[in-house]
Design a protein around this motif. Sequence first.
Motif, mmCIF file in Angstrom:
data_model
loop_
_atom_site.group_PDB
_atom_site.id
_atom_site.type_symbol
_atom_site.label_atom_id
_atom_site.label_comp_id
_atom_site.label_asym_id
_atom_site.label_seq_id
_atom_site.Cartn_x
_atom_site.Cartn_y
_atom_site.Cartn_z
ATOM 1 N N PHE A 148 0.808 -1.210 0.000
ATOM 2 C CA PHE A 148 0.000 0.000 0.000
ATOM 3 C C PHE A 148 0.841 1.259 0.000
ATOM 4 O O PHE A 148 0.333 2.348 -0.147
ATOM 5 N N LYS A 149 2.161 1.071 0.217
ATOM 6 C CA LYS A 149 2.999 2.255 0.392
ATOM 7 C C LYS A 149 2.958 3.233 -0.784
ATOM 8 O O LYS A 149 2.701 4.404 -0.597
ATOM 9 N N PRO A 150 3.191 2.761 -2.022
ATOM 10 C CA PRO A 150 3.203 3.759 -3.099
ATOM 11 C C PRO A 150 1.844 4.441 -3.253
ATOM 12 O O PRO A 150 1.760 5.591 -3.647
ATOM 13 N N MET A 151 0.771 3.719 -2.905
ATOM 14 C CA MET A 151 -0.555 4.302 -3.085
ATOM 15 C C MET A 151 -0.842 5.367 -2.030
ATOM 16 O O MET A 151 -1.335 6.435 -2.310
ATOM 17 N N GLY A 155 4.739 10.853 -2.544
ATOM 18 C CA GLY A 155 5.536 12.041 -2.245
ATOM 19 C C GLY A 155 6.486 11.853 -1.081
ATOM 20 O O GLY A 155 7.307 12.707 -0.800
ATOM 21 N N ILE A 156 6.333 10.750 -0.374
ATOM 22 C CA ILE A 156 7.228 10.541 0.770
ATOM 23 C C ILE A 156 8.164 9.392 0.437
ATOM 24 O O ILE A 156 7.759 8.251 0.342
ATOM 25 N N GLU A 157 9.409 9.714 0.251
ATOM 26 C CA GLU A 157 10.330 8.686 -0.237
ATOM 27 C C GLU A 157 11.084 8.044 0.905
ATOM 28 O O GLU A 157 12.299 8.190 1.044
ATOM 29 N N LEU A 158 10.400 7.340 1.762
ATOM 30 C CA LEU A 158 11.093 6.681 2.874
ATOM 31 C C LEU A 158 10.803 5.190 2.814
ATOM 32 O O LEU A 158 9.675 4.763 3.004
ATOM 33 N N LEU A 159 11.817 4.407 2.594
ATOM 34 C CA LEU A 159 11.588 2.977 2.416
ATOM 35 C C LEU A 159 11.192 2.286 3.709
ATOM 36 O O LEU A 159 10.470 1.309 3.711
ATOM 37 N N SER A 160 11.687 2.813 4.809
ATOM 38 C CA SER A 160 11.460 2.077 6.058
ATOM 39 C C SER A 160 10.214 2.528 6.781
ATOM 40 O O SER A 160 9.880 2.031 7.844
ATOM 41 N N ASP A 162 6.595 2.791 7.984
ATOM 42 C CA ASP A 162 5.464 1.878 8.085
ATOM 43 C C ASP A 162 4.352 2.314 7.126
ATOM 44 O O ASP A 162 4.082 3.509 6.975
ATOM 45 N N ALA A 163 3.707 1.350 6.507
ATOM 46 C CA ALA A 163 2.666 1.705 5.538
ATOM 47 C C ALA A 163 1.442 2.311 6.184
ATOM 48 O O ALA A 163 0.568 2.835 5.506
ATOM 49 N N SER A 170 -4.407 10.691 0.789
ATOM 50 C CA SER A 170 -5.235 9.582 1.240
ATOM 51 C C SER A 170 -6.188 10.022 2.332
ATOM 52 O O SER A 170 -7.311 9.529 2.426
ATOM 53 N N TRP A 171 -5.750 10.967 3.164
ATOM 54 C CA TRP A 171 -6.656 11.518 4.168
ATOM 55 C C TRP A 171 -7.825 12.188 3.482
ATOM 56 O O TRP A 171 -8.977 12.081 3.915
ATOM 57 N N TYR A 172 -7.571 12.871 2.387
ATOM 58 C CA TYR A 172 -8.657 13.509 1.624
ATOM 59 C C TYR A 172 -9.657 12.471 1.144
ATOM 60 O O TYR A 172 -10.874 12.637 1.301
ATOM 61 N N PHE A 173 -9.150 11.404 0.533
ATOM 62 C CA PHE A 173 -10.073 10.389 0.018
ATOM 63 C C PHE A 173 -10.848 9.716 1.143
ATOM 64 O O PHE A 173 -12.024 9.382 1.010
#
Lengths: 261, 273
Positions: A148-151, A155-160, A162-163, A170-173
Motif C-alpha cells: 500500500f505504500k506507493p498508493m 511524495g514521501i520517499e522513505l523505504l522504512s 510503516d505503511a 489519502s486523508w482527503y479520500f
Amino acid sequence: MAEPELLLDSNIRLWVVLPIVFITFLVGVIRHYVSILLQSDKKLTLEQVSDSQVLIRSRILRENGKYIPKQSFLMRKFYFNNQEDGFFKNTKRKVVPPSPMTDPSMLTDMMKGNVTNVLPMILIGGWINWTFSGFVTTKVPFPLTLRFKPMLQQGIELLSLDASWVSSASWYFLNVFGLRSMYSLILGQDNGADQSRIMQEQMSGAAMAMPADTNKAFKAEWEALELTDHQWALENIEEELMSRELDLDGMFSKELPTGIF
Amino acid sequence: MANVISFKNEMRDKLRKWREDNHRNSEQIVDVGEELINEHASKLGDDIWIIYEQVMIAALDCSRDDLAWTCLQELKRQFPGSQRVKRLAGMRLEALEKYEDASKQYDSILQDDPTNTAARKRKISILKAQGKSAEAIRELNEYLEQFVGDQEAWHELSELYINEHDYGKAAFCLEELMMTNPHNHLYCEQYAEVKYTQGGLENLELSRKYFAQALKLNNRNMRALFGLYMSASHIAASPKVNATVKKANVKYATWATNQINRAYQVSYARCLL
C-alpha cells in the motif's frame, strides 16, 4: 521489537488535517446544491406510472391476499398469471435500452454527473496532493502491507516508513467517503453530495434501463405470484373473536380515540 | 398585540390540522380562513398560498363565490401557468354548474400532462354531478385500469356500484380496498354489508366472517356487532343448513346478543353519570 513511534508536529493537525476535513465537507455541500440546480426534470410517461402501480397491486395481492375470500384471490391471480391472457404473461413493453450514444438526454445526464462529481474530486485531490505534500499526515489504526505504500504515501520517499502512515491525499479520500453520513444528517437523505452512491449508480450504468426493468419486473412478479398460496386469515375468526368478551372501554364517550385505523 | 399574534397562530394551526386530517368542515374553514386572509395576510409568509387553496375549496362548498374568486386571483397571480391552480379554476366552474367550461379546462390540463390524476378525477365527478352514473362508472373503470393504486377511486367506484345495485362489482372494489388497508375495520364492515345485501347462503357466511373481522379490528364497532347478529341468525333460520351449522350460528348469535346487551348497559351507565 516495537518500532519507533513517530511524533508528528501538532501544526500538522492544525493546518493540514482539519483544513482538509473542512474543504471536503464544503465541497460536498456545494456539489449538492449544484446538482439541485442542474437537475433536469424527469417526466414520467403514463405507461411507466401505470406499470409501477400494477406491480404494487400484485405485490399487495401476494402479501395481503389472505384477507379476501379464496375465490376473489384466485380470480385476481388468474387475471395476472393466466397462461393465455394473463397480464404478466402477455404484456411486453417496448425495450429500448437507452445507450448514451442514442439517447441525448442520457448523455447530458451522464455529463452533468461527471462534471459535478468526478471532476471536482480529481481536481481537489490533485491540488491537495500538490499543496500538502512531503510529509506524513496521519496514521491509520490498522497495520497495512508494504504494497500500500506507493498508493498511500505519494511524495514521501522513505523505504522504512510503516505503511500505516499516510499522506494528505489519502486523508482527503478517506474524508470523501467518511463524510457521507454527515451529509445525510445535514442535507437529508438522497443528497447530491453522496459520492459513493453516485459511483454505484454509474457502475450499474447505462445498461440498467427502465423499460428492460419493467419486463424483468413483470417476470419476477409472475413467478412470485405463482408461488403464492391463499391462507385465509378469516378461517377461524369467529372462534378467535368469541374467545373473550368485547372490550367496550371508552364506548359512547365524546372523544373517541381515533387509533382505529 | 400579543393576543392578536397568538390568535393568528392558533387559527393557522387549526387550519393546518384540518388540512392534514382532510376534514371537510367547510363553514368553519371559511370563517377562520376569511378572517386570517383579510386581517393577517402579510404575516403568514409562504403559508398563505396553501391556505388560499384550502379556503377556496371550502368557499366553493359554501357557495361563497366572492371569496373563492379572490383566492383564485391571488393564486393565479403568484403561480401563473400552474396546473394545480388550473384545477382550482376548473373546480370553481364546476361549482357554478358550468360543466362544459370546466371539462374544457381539465382537458387542457390533461393535454399538458397526461399523468395528472386530479384532472381526470374531476372530470369523473362532473359526470357524477350531472347524474350520469353509467358514464361515470365507465370513465372511472378506465381510469382505474391505468391507475390501479388509487384507493380513493376504488372507494368512489364501490359507492357508484352500490347505488346501481351492482353488488358483485362493489364487492370487488371493496376487496381491493381491504387488501391495501387490512387494518381498516370500516372497509371490512362495508364489504360484509354488501355481501349481506347480496344474499344467498354463501354470501351470508362471508358477511358473518367479515363482520367478525371488523369487530376483531375494532371491538367498539356497533354496526358490525349488529351485522354479526343478523347474519348469524339469518343463517340459523335458513331451512337449507344442516344441524351443526345451525347450532354454531345460534351460538354466534347468542354471543352477539350478550355483547349488545353489555354495550347497552355501558351506555346506560354513562347516561346516569
